[in-house]
Design an enzyme around this catalytic site. Structure first.
Site, PDB file in Angstrom:
ATOM      1  N   PRO A  78      17.265 -24.028 -29.600  1.00  0.00           N
ATOM      2  CA  PRO A  78      18.402 -24.851 -28.811  1.00  0.00           C
ATOM      3  C   PRO A  78      17.538 -25.698 -27.847  1.00  0.00           C
ATOM      4  O   PRO A  78      16.616 -25.648 -27.003  1.00  0.00           O
ATOM      5  CB  PRO A  78      19.020 -23.869 -27.993  1.00  0.00           C
ATOM      6  CG  PRO A  78      17.777 -22.581 -27.812  1.00  0.00           C
ATOM      7  CD  PRO A  78      17.082 -22.720 -28.986  1.00  0.00           C
ATOM      8  N   CYS A 119      21.835 -56.925 -19.909  1.00  0.00           N
ATOM      9  CA  CYS A 119      22.467 -57.976 -20.491  1.00  0.00           C
ATOM     10  C   CYS A 119      22.736 -57.638 -21.960  1.00  0.00           C
ATOM     11  O   CYS A 119      22.386 -58.002 -22.839  1.00  0.00           O
ATOM     12  CB  CYS A 119      21.279 -59.014 -20.453  1.00  0.00           C
ATOM     13  SG  CYS A 119      21.039 -59.539 -18.766  1.00  0.00           S
TER      14      CYS A 119
END
Ligand SMILES: *Cc1c(COP(=O)(O)O)cnc(C)c1O
Length: 432
Positions: free
Chosen positions: A276, A346
């Protein structure tokens, strides 16, 4: 359950106010909770109950050495996918025999290094890789304990980018080829078959795909044993999902996952390995960021944060949802308004949430992204020449920076001007 709760009107990590950490290290930053990491590890450990097992934390979810060391102290092993991760696991004190090496593209250099450290298992994903590993093992003089990663061709019903158990995915050996590949492994020098490995994907929110896969692994175990192979270990991978929102239906509990493992492979008397990552680290971390502007657009308003997609890419990459909460607890009943929560990068993709209901927030106020402890810091980049953000871990009433923010000089100083630019002064260009 996690340890990020409001106390006296401020969101805390355990007993430390996130605003105090922000004042000390600046924003944005990642903050992990020791108690939450430990709790999640123990929940898994208890879920596997009486079954002989090893929990190998999937280091790719969060590879900070302090996080790995926190888990190693409790007895965790590590699932690694590169030499870099192997070096991190060793630096964190994980015993080599508790390390399993996964991944479709291990290089010979990585194999040789892993063999010399004495790792417990290679999860081999193809016949080609098996041949390469055999050569390296012979050259190195260390035999390689292997499990073949089989591809059970089940639909994990998760985001396409993190589903790995369908036959069209690049992962593992098809079930139909398993018998011949094990026969090949048994005949190769330097290879020692120890088990079977499967991993069908990440952020699974149902048990059924796991159960289908593990039943196939159980059948394969019986037939391989009948063919004379030593199948002592069953590595069942990771992938159990976590709740990213407080409201939507909850993924299966580790307890039910453990009971299902018992039901499907429990009678095979094998050592169970699970890998996990997200379930241990995901809800054990938050990303704390400051508001730069609250910008009014045409019919929309934008909350512009100092964190961006380069710091937490999951929303841009997987359309992931993160709960985003103010660090100062809002007054009960305060009016909320829908805002788009964005970063300064951006790209329009640098959007964390659209039309999210938020209480009013002014520049300088702090917000926390919940469930950011897995696939957060590890996937960060310096896009837009934004320095990697610091990681902090809390333990009770203490906190420590476990990876500092680099300075601009450190970041830019890694670049080199080549000789031909360094030597010749630039000629002024004639005007045309
Ligand atoms: C990514 C990965 C894991 C961990 O997955 P989680 O969804 O974080 O539990 C385990 N094993 C392998 C082989 C992986 O690639």
């Amino acid at each position: 359950m996690d340890h990020f709760l409001y106390h006296d009107g401020t969101l805390h990590a355990e007993q430390v106010a996130l605003s105090d950490i922000a004042a000390a290290v600046g924003t944005p930053f990642y903050c992990y909770s020791t108690a939450t990491l430990e709790r999640h590890f123990r929940v898994f450990d208890e879920a596997l109950g009486e079954l002989a097992h090893t929990i190998c934390f999937a280091v790719k979810a969060n590879s900070n050495v302090a996080v790995i060391a926190t888990l190693a102290r409790l007895g965790a092993g590590a699932d690694i996918v590169s030499e870099g991760e192997l070096r991190r696991a060793l630096a964190a004190g994980v015993p080599p025999q508790k390390i399993v090496f996964s991944g479709v593209g291990k290089t010979r250099e990585e194999m040789a290094f892993a063999l010399t450290t004495g790792i417990g298992q290679f999860n081999v994903e193809s016949a080609e890789e098996l041949e390469a590993l055999s050569c390296v093992a012979v050259e190195t003089g260390v035999s390689a304990p292997i499990a073949l990663r089989v591809n059970p061709d089940v639909d994990a019903k998760t985001h396409a980018k993190i589903a790995t158990g369908k036959s069209e995915n690049k992962f593992g050996v098809p079930m139909a080829r398993a018998a011949e590949t094990y026969a090949m492994a048994a005949a190769l020098p330097g290879i020692e078959v120890v088990g079977i490995d499967v991993h069908i994907g990440s952020q699974l929110t149902e048990l059924a795909p796991f159960e289908a896969a593990f039943n196939r692994v159980a059948d394969l175990t019986r037939s391989l044993r009948a063919a004379g192979h030593r199948i002592e270990r069953l590595d069942l991978g990771g992938g159990l999902g976590i709740p990213y929102t407080r409201s939507n239906d909850a993924p299966p509990l580790p307890f039910d996952y453990g009971a299902m493992i018992e039901r499907t492979v429990g009678d095979l008397d094998a050592h169970i390995v699970i890998e996990p990552g997200r379930l241990i680290a995901g809800n054990a971390g938050v990303l704390v960021s400051s508001v730069i502007y609250h910008k009014q657009g045409e019919g929309r308003s934008f909350l512009i944060l100092d964190a961006a997609m380069n710091d937490l890419v999951r929303p841009a990459m997987y359309d992931a949802w993160h709960d985003i909460v103010p660090v100062i607890e809002p007054e009960p009943g305060i009016e909320t308004l829908p805002v788009d929560i964005v970063g300064p990068v951006c790209e329009t993709g640098d959007t964390f949430a659209k039309g999210r209901e938020m209480p009013p927030l002014r520049p300088g106020e702090l917000v926390a992204f919940r469930s950011a402890g897995a696939y957060g810091a590890v996937m960060a980049s310096e896009y837009n020449t934004r320095p990697l953000i610091p990681e902090v871990i809390v333990n009770g009433n203490r906190f420590e920076v476990i990876r500092a923010r680099p300075t601009y000089a450190e970041m830019i100083g890694r670049d080199r001007i080549p000789d031909w630019l360094a030597q010749e002064p630039a000629e002024p260009q004639p005007a045309t």
